[in-house]
Write a protein that holds these residues in place. Structure first.
Motif, short mmCIF file in Angstrom:
data_model
loop_
_atom_site.label_atom_id
_atom_site.label_comp_id
_atom_site.label_asym_id
_atom_site.label_seq_id
_atom_site.Cartn_x
_atom_site.Cartn_y
_atom_site.Cartn_z
N TYR A 146 0.84 -1.19 0.00
CA TYR A 146 0.00 0.00 0.00
C TYR A 146 0.88 1.24 0.00
O TYR A 146 2.01 1.23 0.50
CB TYR A 146 -0.91 0.04 1.24
CG TYR A 146 -2.00 -1.00 1.24
CD1 TYR A 146 -2.92 -1.08 0.20
CD2 TYR A 146 -2.13 -1.88 2.32
CE1 TYR A 146 -3.94 -2.03 0.22
CE2 TYR A 146 -3.15 -2.82 2.34
CZ TYR A 146 -4.05 -2.90 1.29
OH TYR A 146 -5.05 -3.83 1.31
N GLN B 109 -5.21 9.19 -1.38
CA GLN B 109 -5.96 7.95 -1.19
C GLN B 109 -4.98 6.79 -1.14
O GLN B 109 -3.82 6.91 -1.53
CB GLN B 109 -6.99 7.75 -2.31
CG GLN B 109 -6.38 7.64 -3.69
CD GLN B 109 -7.43 7.61 -4.80
OE1 GLN B 109 -7.53 8.52 -5.61
NE2 GLN B 109 -8.21 6.56 -4.83
N GLN B 110 -5.48 5.66 -0.66
CA GLN B 110 -4.64 4.47 -0.57
C GLN B 110 -4.54 3.81 -1.93
O GLN B 110 -5.54 3.43 -2.54
CB GLN B 110 -5.24 3.49 0.45
CG GLN B 110 -4.36 2.27 0.69
CD GLN B 110 -5.05 1.22 1.56
OE1 GLN B 110 -6.05 0.63 1.16
NE2 GLN B 110 -4.54 1.03 2.76
N ALA C 289 -7.26 0.41 -7.27
CA ALA C 289 -6.22 1.06 -6.47
C ALA C 289 -4.86 1.05 -7.15
O ALA C 289 -3.90 1.62 -6.63
CB ALA C 289 -6.11 0.38 -5.10
N SER D 57 -11.56 4.68 -1.96
CA SER D 57 -10.60 3.58 -1.87
C SER D 57 -11.19 2.30 -2.43
O SER D 57 -12.42 2.16 -2.53
CB SER D 57 -10.19 3.37 -0.41
OG SER D 57 -11.28 2.82 0.33
#
Length: 552
Positions: free
Chosen positions: A35, A45-46, A135, A171
């Protein structure tokens, strides 16, 4: 000394074949999946990074290279990667989808080992677990031609990968919760080009540079979640030369519609006034158009890019007409769908017609997507492992959907594993029929297929007279417009368990996918490789002894 020379001479004499047939080159990679905080739309954001990179590293390979990638999962969730468009001949074990592979557990690693065959072209990789694709952890994968195999255009000055895609500021875990609670992802927040969005002021750092008079290759791939995108370069035309592993007739375009999961390679010549120019990617078929820009700079450029962007096309009829201009380059010496399929596919008798109708409904009050009334769920034991270990009957049923869904109620959905049983080496026609108001994008792992037609309305056997049976492009992903159908032809000659899925992440996650079981009756190594020694085991097969290996 003479004795040594004789031994060397003898070894060379009797070993010449093994020298010639030595293994193809290996490319080794170690990837750490972690991450990290990213802000592609200006909101922290992740993200999911590979070796700290977003997007992930670009794989630059050559035909027949062996690619070995040791993936370390430092996330707090199971993780898998798929190599979109790589056919994995006889080797669905490396496909990286939940139906063939147990996921890599948090804190563990798994080493993928696959060979890129004669698939000269542009591809992508991305995660298939959860909604991780939202992501990051995606990237480009090139398969270049060996020096002995000519391509039908001169070597470009440079070779650029352009990853375009829609993006959400929520996310991946939040998006997954939306889907799990029966809701839709909604509209994306923006569009990215190589993981970035323009600040709109024309002062961004150039993404690519070009020398005046030189020609460059741009590999354009849509890595997004749901939106089709139109791609264009301000002031320049693009000559299409390759599409998903096939050389194409080299038509020139001002813009290209790139649907989710698709890749195009184009040649662009720096023949304009020396200054900056915009690359533009904008959404298609959405009410609110989202636009992203990036800068191309001439090396001797003396001015900013014009704020006037090239216009985007309107409507899906334009996109359909563009599809009809795509043709397979029959004179090229490489990038053929070989050994599968045929150069004369139009003369082969169709042995089976499978019509797949996509639908959306609510099962148990939650949104689900289905194919022929069945919404797929992944069992705890991957269907490939269950089949290989001989316990398929404990995990799934074959052929839960009919080849023709005409008697299925539109809103009826059954939630269960969806596995279609096929006959090895049969030549099959698959019809994708889209009754919805939104565009679909379908992908088949393990194969390329001939996309012979896309037309509005409903399919019937009489529509075959409109098929392109001469030079349809052999590819792995095809779009289907609203209230339209698409037809593909292929030979199921690659033994294994192969995922056929909607490339739209929401649709796939909520059931719009199935697996195609292609079993070789001979159970021979000539048709399929044995389970790898490092294969991860889970579910019902975790503690079972391995079945007897295949032999020649």
């Amino acid at each position: 000394m003479v004795e040594v020379k004789l031994i060397l001479l003898l070894c060379l004499t009797i070993g010449v074949m093994s020298v010639v047939r030595g293994e193809d080159p290996y490319l080794f990679f170690t990837w750490k999946v972690t991450y990290g905080t990213i802000s592609p739309l200006g909101i922290p954001q992740q993200g999911i990074l590979i070796n700290g990179q977003f997007p992930g590293p670009n794989i630059n390979s050559t035909t027949n290279n062996n690619i070995v990638i040791n993936v370390h999962n430092y996330l707090d969730e199971p993780f898998l990667l798929t190599w979109n468009g790589i056919q994995h001949r006889k080797n669905s074990w490396q496909d990286g989808v939940p139906g063939t592979n147990c996921p890599i557990a948090p804190g563990k690693n798994y080493t993928y080992h696959f060979q890129v065959k004669d698939q000269i072209g542009s591809y992508i990789y991305y995660p298939t677990t959860a909604v991780h694709r939202a992501a990051g952890a995606f990237g480009g994968l090139r398969v270049n031609s060996r020096l002995l195999i000519p391509v039908p255009y001169a070597d470009p000055e440079d070779d650029y990968t352009v990853l375009i895609g829609d993006w959400y500021t929520k996310s991946h875990s939040t998006l997954r919760k939306l889907l799990d609670t029966g809701r839709s992802l909604g509209r994306p927040g923006g569009v990215l080009i190589n993981g970035k969005s323009s600040n709109g002021k024309g002062k961004d750092k150039p993404l690519f540079t070009m020398k005046p008079g030189k020609t460059y290759k741009y590999r354009i791939c849509n890595v997004g979640l749901k939106a089709s995108l139109n791609f264009r370069i301000q002031g320049h035309t693009m000559k299409l030369v390759e599409m998903e592993g096939s050389h194409t007739v080299q038509n020139t375009y001002e813009s290209l519609d790139v649907h989710v999961g698709q890749c195009f390679s184009v040649l662009v010549t720096a023949n304009q006034k020396p200054r900056n120019y915009y690359i533009v990617a904008s959404t298609r078929f959405l009410k609110n158009v989202l636009v992203s820009k990036a800068i191309i700079s001439y090396t001797n450029g003396k001015g900013p890019a014009s704020p006037k962007l090239p216009p985007a096309p309107v409507g899906w009829a334009w996109s359909l007409n563009q599809f009809r201009t795509f043709r397979w380059n029959l004179t090229a010496s490489a990038a053929r769908p070989n050994p599968q399929g045929s150069y004369h596919y139009g003369a082969i008798n169709i042995t089976r017609t499978i019509k797949l109708v996509n639908s959306a409904s609510r099962a148990g009050g939650k949104l689900r997507y289905a194919i022929n009334g069945v919404s797929h769920i992944d069992p705890a034991t991957p269907v490939k492992l269950a089949e290989y270990y001989g316990i398929a009957n404990k995990v799934f049923k074959y052929d839960t959907i009919p080849d023709d869904p005409k008697n299925i109620a539109p809103n009826k959905i059954t939630v269960e594993p969806n596995v279609v049983n096929t006959t090895f080496r049969n030549f099959v026609e698959i019809i994708f029929e889209n009754h919805e108001k939104s565009l679909q994008s379908w992908h088949l792992d393990g194969y390329s297929f001939f996309a012979v037609a896309i037309e509005p309305g409903r399919w019937s056997p009489e529509r075959r007279k409109n098929y392109n049976l001469l030079d349809a492009v052999s590819r792995h992903t095809v779009q289907v417009y609203p209230n339209s159908w698409a037809a593909i032809l292929l030979t199921f000659d690659n033994a294994g368990m192969w995922n056929l899925r909607s490339e739209l992440t929401e649709n796939r996650y909520l059931g719009q996918q199935l697996y195609v079981s292609v079993l070789s009756p001979a159970r021979s190594l000539r048709d399929e490789y044995n389970i790898p020694d490092n294969c991860l085991l889970c579910g019902l097969v975790k503690n079972l002894p391995k079945p007897p290996p295949y032999t020649i």
